[in-house]
Design a protein around this motif. Structure first.
Motif, PDB file in Angstrom:
ATOM      1  N   VAL A  12       0.533   4.270  -2.993  1.00  0.00           N
ATOM      2  CA  VAL A  12       0.617   5.904  -2.411  1.00  0.00           C
ATOM      3  C   VAL A  12       1.738   7.139  -3.209  1.00  0.00           C
ATOM      4  CG1 VAL A  12       0.443   7.458  -0.695  1.00  0.00           C
ATOM      5  CG2 VAL A  12      -0.831   5.095  -0.985  1.00  0.00           C
ATOM      6  N   GLU A  71     -10.371   3.325  -0.878  1.00  0.00           N
ATOM      7  CA  GLU A  71      -9.818   3.659  -1.346  1.00  0.00           C
ATOM      8  C   GLU A  71      -8.690   4.033  -0.420  1.00  0.00           C
ATOM      9  OE1 GLU A  71      -7.076   2.046  -2.776  1.00  0.00           O
ATOM     10  OE2 GLU A  71      -8.331   2.264  -4.617  1.00  0.00           O
ATOM     11  N   ASP A  72      -7.334   4.053   0.308  1.00  0.00           N
ATOM     12  CA  ASP A  72      -7.496   5.285   0.919  1.00  0.00           C
ATOM     13  C   ASP A  72      -7.062   6.581   0.573  1.00  0.00           C
ATOM     14  OD1 ASP A  72      -3.993   4.961   2.371  1.00  0.00           O
ATOM     15  OD2 ASP A  72      -3.532   6.425   0.802  1.00  0.00           O
ATOM     16  N   GLU A  73      -6.923   7.247   1.032  1.00  0.00           N
ATOM     17  CA  GLU A  73      -7.302   8.242   1.198  1.00  0.00           C
ATOM     18  C   GLU A  73      -6.230   9.304   0.666  1.00  0.00           C
ATOM     19  OE1 GLU A  73      -7.989  10.235   4.751  1.00  0.00           O
ATOM     20  OE2 GLU A  73      -9.580   9.290   5.528  1.00  0.00           O
ATOM     21  N   GLU A  74      -5.013   9.202   1.197  1.00  0.00           N
ATOM     22  CA  GLU A  74      -4.308   9.680  -0.074  1.00  0.00           C
ATOM     23  C   GLU A  74      -3.774   9.230  -1.754  1.00  0.00           C
ATOM     24  OE1 GLU A  74       1.121  10.892   0.655  1.00  0.00           O
ATOM     25  OE2 GLU A  74      -0.582   9.569   2.245  1.00  0.00           O
ATOM     26  N   GLN A 101       0.130  -0.665   0.351  1.00  0.00           N
ATOM     27  CA  GLN A 101      -0.572  -0.323  -0.058  1.00  0.00           C
ATOM     28  C   GLN A 101       0.702   1.187   0.303  1.00  0.00           C
ATOM     29  OE1 GLN A 101      -2.628   0.351   3.880  1.00  0.00           O
ATOM     30  NE2 GLN A 101      -3.736   2.370   2.692  1.00  0.00           N
ATOM     31  N   GLN A 102       1.894   1.361   0.913  1.00  0.00           N
ATOM     32  CA  GLN A 102       2.595   2.396   1.145  1.00  0.00           C
ATOM     33  C   GLN A 102       2.843   2.568  -0.728  1.00  0.00           C
ATOM     34  OE1 GLN A 102       5.227   1.669   3.754  1.00  0.00           O
ATOM     35  NE2 GLN A 102       3.491   1.910   5.959  1.00  0.00           N
ATOM     36  N   CYS A 104      -9.295   4.874  -9.091  1.00  0.00           N
ATOM     37  CA  CYS A 104      -8.116   5.078  -7.719  1.00  0.00           C
ATOM     38  C   CYS A 104     -10.383   6.629  -6.768  1.00  0.00           C
ATOM     39  CB  CYS A 104      -6.956   5.748  -7.603  1.00  0.00           C
ATOM     40  SG  CYS A 104      -5.870   4.912  -8.056  1.00  0.00           S
TER      41      CYS A 104
END
Length: 455
Positions: free
Chosen positions: A208, A247-250, A204-205, A240
């Protein structure tokens, strides 16, 4: 339209004004700002900034193949090195070696990292489990066939048919000693080649970080055309945005800022073009994703969505694709005007300014929309801290007054228009023209009694 031609060249949401700066650009993004930031960094003591890393000017040209191969390798150390290097390269506007055209395959490699995360982002708890077959479980013939016996295999399955004449003890013993098929083990998420929570967090990182690099690349003018015409890039970004709820906010924020930067050059017909498709995003699905962001309670997201729609409507090729959503669009934009956040008001005014200029139906419905004119006047009277926003708000009312069918509904605000005319010199000319349109036209039945503003 005159403003459409200006919007294509500049990409701004306004008319004659200079193109607005891109969203979220850090200090030093413009030429003057970059020079001042560079001079400040050069004279400031290094102890104020802590450890730093510098990259040679020719680094990307000498290592472009290594960077792409490191992204494609999937190895943790190589991937971390490549992402850190690209993050530094993409943050510096003055570097010309960060152009995507000079590093073949870079954009596809970054997109693959995000796609890999999407493939594994859904938790196992949310996946549809295998349905238990209980029909006919107590019968000799289950109805699901004896395909494994027909193939001559001796493997006993829990759900396979039972031989006639089998005793209850034998059946029970077979059930207890039956092992799960080896092939089922490969589909278990906890298998050897699947990641644990720590591995998923690292993936995930990386996704991002890759989206942040793509966002930074979208600020560079030399990358805009290549990214706006890259179907895989647009499909990944809209995917996205479409999944912004889970989904991841960033990741979503980077995606929406990327698409806003590319909006002046974006043609939604690319999703129906013969270019290779990876995610099967359609024009309607892309617009629906943006409309979902427009309705989001997150300020950064609905502001960016409003700005994106305002820039997209200028392009005549995109207008037919946006027309079915215009009723929902202007209603939500009017709701944003009621918020106390100045940036939300500015985004809504910018989008409405373009909508009423290019779409007659929007002009007619906006004038009859409850609270629309009141909220636009409130932006002018408050006033908004940005003078350009107040000017566009006044121009919106002038566009509404230019349509004869709106004059009856706008005459109810005649006193408010006259008050601004005599109290605010910045907008006096605009509101003088508005009152002239409302009261001095020959086809107006009240022109004889109230035609004092055109004398």
């Amino acid at each position: 339209m005159q403003k459409r031609e200006q919007g294509k060249s500049g990409g701004a949401a306004g008319g004659t004004a200079a193109p607005s700066a891109k969203r979220g650009r850090p200090f030093g993004s413009t030429a003057g700002g970059a020079a001042s930031a560079f001079s400040a960094d050069s004279v400031a003591p290094s102890t104020l900034f802590g450890p730093s890393l510098q990259i040679q000017n020719s680094f990307a040209e000498q290592n472009n193949k290594r960077i792409v191969l490191a992204l494609q390798s999937g190895l943790k150390s190589e991937l971390t090195w490549a992402l850190n290097t690209l993050t530094l390269l993409s943050k510096d506007d003055m570097r010309k070696d960060a152009c995507l055209a000079k590093i073949p395959g870079l954009l596809d490699a970054l997109l693959q990292i995000i796609d890999d995360w999407h493939d594994m982002a859904l938790p196992k708890e949310l996946k549809k489990g295998q349905r238990a077959r209980t029909l006919g479980a107590s019968s000799v013939v289950t109805g699901f066939g004896n395909e494994y016996e027909a193939l001559g295999t001796n493997t006993l399955l829990p759900q396979s048919g039972l031989r006639s004449g089998s005793s209850a003890a034998e059946i029970s013993r077979q059930k207890n000693t039956t092992k799960v098929r080896p092939s089922e083990w490969w589909f278990d998420e906890d298998g050897l080649f699947n990641l644990d929570d720590e591995g998923r967090a690292e993936k995930q990182q990386c996704a991002v970080a890759a989206s942040n690099i793509i966002r930074n690349f979208s600020f560079m003018p030399e990358n805009e055309i290549a990214m706006a015409q890259h179907r895989h890039c647009l499909e990944t970004v809209f995917q996205c945005i479409e999944g912004h709820i889970v989904e991841d906010e960033e990741l979503v924020t980077n995606a929406i800022e990327t698409i806003v930067n590319l909006a002046p050059l974006l043609d939604l017909r690319i999703f129906s073009s013969p270019k290779p498709s990876y995610i099967k995003i359609t024009e309607k699905r892309a617009v629906q994703a943006i409309m979902g962001m427009l309705g989001s309670p997150v300020k950064a997201w609905h502001c960016a969505a409003a700005e994106f729609l305002g820039r997209m409507i200028i392009n005549p090729e995109n207008e037919p694709l946006l027309l079915p959503f215009i009723p929902q669009m202007y209603k939500r934009l009017v709701d944003l005007l009621s918020l106390l956040a100045f940036d939300a008001q500015a985004s809504a005014i910018g989008a409405l300014y373009n909508l009423v200029d290019v779409n007659m139906d929007c002009r007619l419905k906006l004038a009859s929309e409850r609270w629309a004119v009141d909220r636009i006047l409130k932006v002018i009277k408050t006033p908004h801290p940005v003078p350009e926003v107040c000017r566009k708000a006044a121009m919106i009312i002038e566009h509404l007054a230019s349509d004869p069918q709106n004059r009856t509904s706008l005459l109810a605000y005649e006193n408010a228009f006259a008050e601004i005319l005599f109290s605010d010199g910045r907008h006096s000319d605009t509101f003088a023209r508005i009152l002239f349109e409302l009261t001095s036209k020959p086809n107006n039945k009240m022109a004889t009694a109230r035609g004092i503003w055109g004398t």
